[in-house]
Design a protein around this motif. Structure first.
Motif, PDB file in Angstrom:
ATOM      1  N   UNK A 254       0.819  -1.220   0.000  1.00 48.57           N
ATOM      2  CA  UNK A 254       0.000   0.000   0.000  1.00 48.57           C
ATOM      3  C   UNK A 254       0.856   1.274   0.000  1.00 48.57           C
ATOM      4  N   UNK A 255       1.944   1.254   0.752  1.00 42.41           N
ATOM      5  CA  UNK A 255       2.818   2.452   0.811  1.00 42.41           C
ATOM      6  C   UNK A 255       3.369   2.740  -0.585  1.00 42.41           C
ATOM      7  N   UNK A 256       3.784   1.663  -1.282  1.00 42.03           N
ATOM      8  CA  UNK A 256       4.346   1.881  -2.628  1.00 42.03           C
ATOM      9  C   UNK A 256       3.276   2.354  -3.613  1.00 42.03           C
TER      10      UNK A 256
ATOM     11  N   UNK B 155     -18.322   1.298   9.587  1.00 42.66           N
ATOM     12  CA  UNK B 155     -17.686   0.083   9.067  1.00 42.66           C
ATOM     13  C   UNK B 155     -16.316  -0.048   9.717  1.00 42.66           C
ATOM     14  N   UNK B 156     -16.010  -1.253  10.129  1.00 46.91           N
ATOM     15  CA  UNK B 156     -14.788  -1.505  10.866  1.00 46.91           C
ATOM     16  C   UNK B 156     -13.709  -2.002   9.885  1.00 46.91           C
ATOM     17  N   UNK B 157     -12.805  -1.096   9.522  1.00 47.08           N
ATOM     18  CA  UNK B 157     -11.753  -1.476   8.569  1.00 47.08           C
ATOM     19  C   UNK B 157     -10.563  -2.090   9.311  1.00 47.08           C
ATOM     20  N   UNK B 158      -9.721  -2.829   8.601  1.00 47.20           N
ATOM     21  CA  UNK B 158      -8.491  -3.328   9.212  1.00 47.20           C
ATOM     22  C   UNK B 158      -7.533  -2.137   9.387  1.00 47.20           C
ATOM     23  N   UNK B 159      -6.473  -2.351  10.160  1.00 43.01           N
ATOM     24  CA  UNK B 159      -5.481  -1.280  10.334  1.00 43.01           C
ATOM     25  C   UNK B 159      -4.863  -0.900   8.996  1.00 43.01           C
ATOM     26  N   UNK B 160      -4.942  -1.830   8.039  1.00 37.26           N
ATOM     27  CA  UNK B 160      -4.347  -1.591   6.724  1.00 37.26           C
ATOM     28  C   UNK B 160      -5.291  -0.788   5.816  1.00 37.26           C
ATOM     29  N   UNK B 161      -6.488  -0.471   6.352  1.00 38.72           N
ATOM     30  CA  UNK B 161      -7.448   0.305   5.551  1.00 38.72           C
ATOM     31  C   UNK B 161      -8.220  -0.558   4.576  1.00 38.72           C
ATOM     32  N   UNK B 162      -8.337  -1.859   4.896  1.00 39.25           N
ATOM     33  CA  UNK B 162      -8.994  -2.789   3.971  1.00 39.25           C
ATOM     34  C   UNK B 162     -10.128  -3.524   4.669  1.00 39.25           C
TER      35      UNK B 162
ATOM     36  N   UNK C  12      -6.295 -19.063   0.726  1.00 36.74           N
ATOM     37  CA  UNK C  12      -6.055 -17.723   0.183  1.00 36.74           C
ATOM     38  C   UNK C  12      -7.309 -16.898   0.431  1.00 36.74           C
ATOM     39  N   UNK C  13      -7.153 -15.816   1.186  1.00 33.61           N
ATOM     40  CA  UNK C  13      -8.299 -14.941   1.439  1.00 33.61           C
ATOM     41  C   UNK C  13      -8.235 -13.735   0.506  1.00 33.61           C
ATOM     42  N   UNK C  14      -9.288 -12.956   0.525  1.00 36.17           N
ATOM     43  CA  UNK C  14      -9.320 -11.751  -0.312  1.00 36.17           C
ATOM     44  C   UNK C  14      -9.314 -10.516   0.578  1.00 36.17           C
ATOM     45  N   UNK C  15      -8.494  -9.549   0.208  1.00 36.51           N
ATOM     46  CA  UNK C  15      -8.437  -8.296   0.944  1.00 36.51           C
ATOM     47  C   UNK C  15      -8.867  -7.185  -0.024  1.00 36.51           C
ATOM     48  N   UNK C  16      -9.923  -6.464   0.324  1.00 34.43           N
ATOM     49  CA  UNK C  16     -10.468  -5.461  -0.612  1.00 34.43           C
ATOM     50  C   UNK C  16      -9.965  -4.059  -0.234  1.00 34.43           C
ATOM     51  N   UNK C  17      -9.451  -3.341  -1.231  1.00 31.79           N
ATOM     52  CA  UNK C  17      -8.968  -1.966  -1.058  1.00 31.79           C
ATOM     53  C   UNK C  17      -9.659  -1.043  -2.046  1.00 31.79           C
ATOM     54  N   UNK C  18      -9.682   0.229  -1.688  1.00 33.59           N
ATOM     55  CA  UNK C  18     -10.112   1.244  -2.671  1.00 33.59           C
ATOM     56  C   UNK C  18      -9.053   2.350  -2.671  1.00 33.59           C
ATOM     57  N   UNK C  19      -8.599   2.710  -3.858  1.00 36.62           N
ATOM     58  CA  UNK C  19      -7.607   3.780  -3.997  1.00 36.62           C
ATOM     59  C   UNK C  19      -8.154   4.856  -4.924  1.00 36.62           C
ATOM     60  N   UNK C  20      -7.833   6.097  -4.599  1.00 36.70           N
ATOM     61  CA  UNK C  20      -8.203   7.195  -5.517  1.00 36.70           C
ATOM     62  C   UNK C  20      -6.920   7.775  -6.083  1.00 36.70           C
ATOM     63  N   UNK C  21      -6.927   8.004  -7.394  1.00 30.18           N
ATOM     64  CA  UNK C  21      -5.719   8.534  -8.031  1.00 30.18           C
ATOM     65  C   UNK C  21      -5.568   9.995  -7.628  1.00 30.18           C
ATOM     66  N   UNK C  22      -4.325  10.333  -7.399  1.00 34.91           N
ATOM     67  CA  UNK C  22      -4.019  11.654  -6.878  1.00 34.91           C
ATOM     68  C   UNK C  22      -3.532  12.500  -8.044  1.00 34.91           C
TER      69      UNK C  22
END
Ligand SMILES: C[S@@+](CC[C@H](N)C(=O)[O-])C[C@H]1O[C@@H](n2cnc3c(N)ncnc32)[C@H](O)[C@@H]1O
Length: 411
Positions: A363-365, A383-390, A400-410
């Motif tokens: 995520x940092x990269x 909504x209770x997100x993980x510390x990773x924002x997912x 294998x689990x799924x981790x869902x993220x949302x990113x907005x282009x800057x």
């Protein structure tokens, strides 16, 4: 007006989806139970319209009464709720669900309520069928098939709040379209579990979480057999693009989409204008898709080989490294093809080996490439997100689990 929404298996995703779809940011919401969201809004919410789009809500309706406890509820009042808006000269259908605690006593309470109400209805000269189910609560299938949301029936949902603050009684207005999901899932011509298909409802929730308007151009660059494309089409998106580096997958996605077009009785021409497919590697995305053109990217990428369970440390590390490289390469391309403010809603895998869970740490990269992680911004603390924002999506026993993220282009 107050409304209740009974959430699906991953309630956190359902909540995020709800707030994007309902545009109810101004309303006041609370999670009265882990899987029940109650929303107060000055204006009426079009519950039926909303339910057509939501992937993560199984049942929804309006709150009609609040009481201290079930003992304080008058059966005559329940009978009146059931008779509200039905034709009393015809047979009336009714049933109850109790959400919350008291699992062990539920069945008994439902039977006592139902039989009591049935007697009162009979005394009023109304023919009624009390609908029960072997599962204590009535499923969407039972509610729909027994006409409880047909205009000639009612399901009353009793919500026992977890915090001893009394009960809420709601009337179900709509349930999830289980037959549509089942048809699209099992009825499509190409359906190969080995390819790794995203669950339909997850696909739909991810699309809704983008918040992208129907006129926006939306891409799945790892389209596989086209599950996400299919849900985009059903939701009414006008410009849908799917890509995959495997030509056979592109062919299969096309067959599935053509089938869906026929099922939805779309004219061929309109359908082919809405959906386009290409064969290509995500790493060269900007050679196929014009810069600054997409409103959103929704995707479940290649998640690595299926794990058997005995993989060593090094093997898992290699998979993580390979996937991280692929996804970071993809994000560099996403940055070019997304419009200003465009979003990516994407699944990353996480690997479960006994007690040990390993995530991809990119995520940092991704932020350095020019994205901001924005999942959950709309739902506040509901909504209770993980510390990773997912948000994590997995079934017990999965490797294998799924981790869902949302990113907005800057940009
Ligand atoms: C998990 S499946 C996708 C599931 C799909 N999103 C759906 O809706 O069901 C992953 C797909 O990614 C494709 N793929 C793998 N590497 C790729 C790459 N570098 N570029 C584009 N597609 C790729 C595979 O061929 C496979 O069809």
């Amino acid at each position: 007006m107050r409304y209740f929404f009974v959430l699906g298996k991953t309630p956190e995703l359902s909540v995020l989806e709800f707030f994007e779809m309902s545009k109810a940011h101004d309303s006041c919401g609370s999670r009265v139970l882990d899987k029940v969201l109650v929303v107060s809004k000055k204006e009426k919410i079009d519950v039926r319209g909303l339910m057509e789009g939501l992937g993560g809500t199984v049942k929804a309706g309006e709150i009609i009464k609040e009481a201290e406890n079930l003992g304080k509820i008058d059966l005559g009042e329940l009978a009146d709720f059931i008779l509200d808006n039905v034709d009393k000269t015809k047979k009336v259908y009714f049933g109850f669900s109790i959400l919350g605690k008291r699992q062990e006593k539920k069945k008994k309470m439902i039977m006592s309520l139902g039989l009591g109400v049935k007697k009162l209805l009979r005394n009023k000269g109304v023919k009624a069928r009390f609908v029960t189910s072997k599962d204590e609560d009535l499923s969407s299938v039972v509610v729909k098939k027994n006409k409880l949301v047909s205009g000639q029936g009612a399901e009353l949902v009793i919500i026992e709040r977890g915090d001893e603050r009394g009960i809420l009684i709601g009337r179900t207005l709509e349930v999830q379209d289980f037959s549509g999901y089942s048809k699209r899932d099992y009825g499509r011509p190409n359906r190969d579990m080995k390819v790794g298909m995203i669950p339909l409802k997850l696909a739909r929730m991810m699309i809704n979480i983008t918040g992208a308007g129907k006129e926006e151009e939306v891409l799945d660059p790892f389209c596989g057999e086209g599950t996400i494309l299919q849900e985009l089409a059903i939701l009414g998106y006008k410009k849908i693009i799917g890509g995959d580096k495997d030509g056979e997958m592109v062919r299969q996605a096309k067959v599935n989409l053509d089938w869906l077009g026929v099922e939805c009785k779309m004219e061929n021409e309109e359908w082919s204008q809405r959906c386009s497919l290409y064969r290509g590697d995500v790493i060269k995305l900007s050679e196929v898709i014009p810069n600054n053109s997409l409103g959103a990217i929704v995707t479940e990428p290649h998640l690595g080989p299926p794990l058997k369970g005995g993989e060593g440390e090094e093997e898992i590390e290699n998979i993580r490294r390979e996937l991280s490289e692929l996804y970071l390469g993809a994000f560099k391309e996403f940055k070019k093809v997304l419009k200003k403010g465009g979003v990516v809603v994407m699944v990353f895998p996480f690997f479960i080996q006994g007690e040990r869970v390993r995530f991809l740490d990119i995520t940092k990269e991704i932020e350095k490439i020019g994205f901001e992680s924005v999942l959950g911004k709309r739902a506040g603390d509901l909504a209770d997100l993980t510390e990773r924002g997912s948000i994590l999506y997995f079934r017990p026993g999965q490797r294998t689990g799924r981790e869902v993220f949302k990113f907005r282009v800057d940009k």
